[in-house]
Scaffold this motif. Structure first.
Motif, mmCIF file in Angstrom:
data_model
loop_
_atom_site.group_PDB
_atom_site.id
_atom_site.type_symbol
_atom_site.label_atom_id
_atom_site.label_comp_id
_atom_site.label_asym_id
_atom_site.label_seq_id
_atom_site.Cartn_x
_atom_site.Cartn_y
_atom_site.Cartn_z
ATOM 1 N N CYS A 145 -80.769 35.338 46.851
ATOM 2 C CA CYS A 145 -81.538 36.591 46.943
ATOM 3 C C CYS A 145 -80.579 37.774 47.062
ATOM 4 O O CYS A 145 -79.624 37.727 47.853
ATOM 5 C CB CYS A 145 -82.445 36.536 48.166
ATOM 6 S SG CYS A 145 -83.478 38.003 48.381
ATOM 7 N N CYS A 146 -80.822 38.796 46.248
ATOM 8 C CA CYS A 146 -80.030 40.043 46.283
ATOM 9 C C CYS A 146 -80.933 41.187 46.703
ATOM 10 O O CYS A 146 -82.098 41.242 46.312
ATOM 11 C CB CYS A 146 -79.547 40.414 44.886
ATOM 12 S SG CYS A 146 -78.126 39.517 44.336
ATOM 13 N N VAL A 147 -80.380 42.130 47.462
ATOM 14 C CA VAL A 147 -81.072 43.389 47.730
ATOM 15 C C VAL A 147 -80.206 44.502 47.145
ATOM 16 O O VAL A 147 -79.020 44.609 47.490
ATOM 17 C CB VAL A 147 -81.310 43.580 49.244
ATOM 18 C CG1 VAL A 147 -81.961 44.930 49.518
ATOM 19 C CG2 VAL A 147 -82.185 42.457 49.786
ATOM 20 N N ASP A 148 -80.782 45.276 46.243
ATOM 21 C CA ASP A 148 -80.050 46.330 45.525
ATOM 22 C C ASP A 148 -78.762 45.782 44.900
ATOM 23 O O ASP A 148 -77.696 46.421 44.965
ATOM 24 C CB ASP A 148 -79.732 47.508 46.462
ATOM 25 C CG ASP A 148 -80.988 48.270 46.839
ATOM 26 O OD1 ASP A 148 -82.045 48.047 46.203
ATOM 27 O OD2 ASP A 148 -80.922 49.081 47.774
ATOM 28 N N GLY A 149 -78.839 44.592 44.326
ATOM 29 C CA GLY A 149 -77.711 44.004 43.612
ATOM 30 C C GLY A 149 -76.678 43.343 44.513
ATOM 31 O O GLY A 149 -75.727 42.747 44.008
ATOM 32 N N ARG A 150 -76.849 43.427 45.826
ATOM 33 C CA ARG A 150 -75.884 42.778 46.737
ATOM 34 C C ARG A 150 -76.449 41.447 47.225
ATOM 35 O O ARG A 150 -77.591 41.392 47.710
ATOM 36 C CB ARG A 150 -75.564 43.688 47.929
ATOM 37 C CG ARG A 150 -74.424 44.677 47.606
ATOM 38 C CD ARG A 150 -73.972 45.418 48.863
ATOM 39 N NE ARG A 150 -75.013 46.316 49.341
ATOM 40 C CZ ARG A 150 -75.228 47.549 48.865
ATOM 41 N NH1 ARG A 150 -74.475 48.033 47.884
ATOM 42 N NH2 ARG A 150 -76.192 48.299 49.356
ATOM 43 N N LEU A 151 -75.610 40.400 47.081
ATOM 44 C CA LEU A 151 -76.058 39.050 47.441
ATOM 45 C C LEU A 151 -76.208 38.931 48.956
ATOM 46 O O LEU A 151 -75.257 39.202 49.695
ATOM 47 C CB LEU A 151 -75.033 38.033 46.938
ATOM 48 C CG LEU A 151 -75.420 36.564 46.998
ATOM 49 C CD1 LEU A 151 -76.627 36.260 46.113
ATOM 50 C CD2 LEU A 151 -74.234 35.676 46.598
ATOM 51 N N ARG A 152 -77.395 38.538 49.399
ATOM 52 C CA ARG A 152 -77.619 38.334 50.847
ATOM 53 C C ARG A 152 -77.805 36.862 51.202
ATOM 54 O O ARG A 152 -77.408 36.421 52.261
ATOM 55 C CB ARG A 152 -78.888 39.078 51.287
ATOM 56 C CG ARG A 152 -78.709 40.540 51.476
ATOM 57 C CD ARG A 152 -79.845 41.071 52.360
ATOM 58 N NE ARG A 152 -79.762 42.505 52.459
ATOM 59 C CZ ARG A 152 -80.653 43.250 53.102
ATOM 60 N NH1 ARG A 152 -81.705 42.680 53.680
ATOM 61 N NH2 ARG A 152 -80.519 44.555 53.159
ATOM 62 N N GLN A 153 -78.512 36.143 50.346
ATOM 63 C CA GLN A 153 -78.832 34.740 50.648
ATOM 64 C C GLN A 153 -78.356 33.872 49.496
ATOM 65 O O GLN A 153 -78.566 34.235 48.324
ATOM 66 C CB GLN A 153 -80.347 34.572 50.826
ATOM 67 C CG GLN A 153 -80.903 35.353 52.002
ATOM 68 C CD GLN A 153 -82.366 35.009 52.252
ATOM 69 O OE1 GLN A 153 -83.249 35.657 51.705
ATOM 70 N NE2 GLN A 153 -82.629 33.993 53.068
ATOM 71 N N ASP A 154 -77.732 32.759 49.815
ATOM 72 C CA ASP A 154 -77.175 31.882 48.775
ATOM 73 C C ASP A 154 -76.965 30.504 49.394
ATOM 74 O O ASP A 154 -76.058 30.332 50.214
ATOM 75 C CB ASP A 154 -75.842 32.471 48.291
ATOM 76 C CG ASP A 154 -75.277 31.725 47.091
ATOM 77 O OD1 ASP A 154 -75.956 30.807 46.579
ATOM 78 O OD2 ASP A 154 -74.167 32.066 46.676
ATOM 79 N N ASP A 155 -77.811 29.560 49.053
ATOM 80 C CA ASP A 155 -77.705 28.221 49.652
ATOM 81 C C ASP A 155 -78.303 27.230 48.665
ATOM 82 O O ASP A 155 -78.926 27.626 47.675
ATOM 83 C CB ASP A 155 -78.474 28.182 50.983
ATOM 84 C CG ASP A 155 -77.942 27.142 51.960
ATOM 85 O OD1 ASP A 155 -77.268 26.180 51.528
ATOM 86 O OD2 ASP A 155 -78.215 27.290 53.166
ATOM 87 N N ARG A 156 -78.107 25.952 48.968
ATOM 88 C CA ARG A 156 -78.742 24.919 48.149
ATOM 89 C C ARG A 156 -79.944 24.364 48.904
ATOM 90 O O ARG A 156 -79.967 24.377 50.136
ATOM 91 C CB ARG A 156 -77.752 23.808 47.816
ATOM 92 C CG ARG A 156 -76.682 24.326 46.896
ATOM 93 C CD ARG A 156 -75.990 23.271 46.092
ATOM 94 N NE ARG A 156 -74.995 23.933 45.276
ATOM 95 C CZ ARG A 156 -75.174 24.309 44.006
ATOM 96 N NH1 ARG A 156 -76.303 24.012 43.384
ATOM 97 N NH2 ARG A 156 -74.229 24.948 43.346
ATOM 98 N N ILE A 157 -80.896 23.876 48.146
ATOM 99 C CA ILE A 157 -82.112 23.323 48.765
ATOM 100 C C ILE A 157 -81.744 22.173 49.711
ATOM 101 O O ILE A 157 -82.425 21.940 50.706
ATOM 102 C CB ILE A 157 -83.112 22.873 47.666
ATOM 103 C CG1 ILE A 157 -83.512 24.064 46.776
ATOM 104 C CG2 ILE A 157 -84.347 22.196 48.245
ATOM 105 C CD1 ILE A 157 -84.179 25.214 47.490
ATOM 106 N N CYS A 158 -80.627 21.478 49.431
ATOM 107 C CA CYS A 158 -80.223 20.376 50.318
ATOM 108 C C CYS A 158 -79.730 20.889 51.679
ATOM 109 O O CYS A 158 -79.460 20.084 52.565
ATOM 110 C CB CYS A 158 -79.178 19.487 49.656
ATOM 111 S SG CYS A 158 -77.689 20.379 49.242
#
Ligand SMILES: O=C([O-])CC(=O)C(=O)O
Ligand SMILES: [Mg+2]
Length: 215
Positions: A145-158
């Motif tokens: 998930c990005c807010v205004d083009g900046r990555l905030r959330q980044d994970d794998r479903i596992c």
């Protein structure tokens, strides 16, 4: 899945059941212990928001982004066994489980329900759905998930504590799951405040994408 048309999800969407505190990364970020069983809650269907319409933040609400993989139930199920849970999944979407974190934190301290913080109008923006076959291996997929083009959330479903099958098994012991119910499967680390004018984008591999403006 025979007799189930995931493309009707936006017209027929039923109850929304969320699993909270379900990513190891989020619990680490918040300094919370891992729950022993899934922590579940219900959001009203009046919170649904389709792409093209803006997120509206009520006055005094500190609303945080929470990108989540949404599981769309494809057939009625009660006491679903985890080993058979994938048979009940009709499709997937992305969702934002928008949460007024200032209110949730207060209510958590007081042992009160989560409804006010998660139940305001526009609190559940959803993407277009895809059939379950489009996501053959959910645990391996990357969610961001990005807010205004900046990555905030980044994970794998596992990175989940309770897998999707275990969540469906737990939820369906308590309540019958029905076609077009939406299960919000929890949000990884990186939740933070959003404000008027922000653009929120998210994705799951190149399978699902979501895009909303905050007005
Ligand atoms: O808002 C929270 O703290 C709980 C929640 O929904 C999540 O972890 O996805
Ligand atoms: Mg959530």
């Amino acid at each position: 899945m025979p007799g189930f048309d995931v493309s009707k999800f936006h017209q027929l969407g039923k109850k929304i059941v969320g699993a909270g505190l379900n990513y190891k990364s989020l619990l680490k970020e918040k300094g919370f212990p891992e729950p022993k069983e899934p922590v579940i809650f219900v959001k009203p269907t009046s919170t649904y928001l389709l792409e093209g319409s803006p997120i509206i933040i009520p006055k005094g609400y500190d609303v945080f982004n929470e990108i989540e993989l949404g599981v769309i139930i494809g057939r009625k199920g009660k006491d679903i066994r985890a080993e058979e849970a994938t048979r009940y999944i009709g499709g997937y979407c992305l969702a934002l489980d928008l949460t007024a974190m200032n209110i949730l934190n207060e209510h958590r301290k007081e042992g009160l329900p989560w409804l006010v913080s998660k139940g305001f109008d526009t609190a559940t923006p959803i993407s277009a759905p895809v059939p379950a076959a489009c996501l053959p291996d959910p645990p391996a997929a990357r969610l961001w998930c990005c807010v205004d083009g900046r990555l905030r959330q980044d994970d794998r479903i596992c990175g989940m504590i309770f897998s999707i099958p275990r969540q469906l098994a737990f939820m369906s012991k308590n309540m019958t799951l029905e076609p077009y119910d939406l299960i919000l499967t929890g949000s990884p680390a990186g939740v933070g405040p959003i404000k008027q004018g922000n653009v929120i984008q998210g994705g799951l591999e190149d399978i699902l994408s979501i895009n909303f403006n905050v007005c």
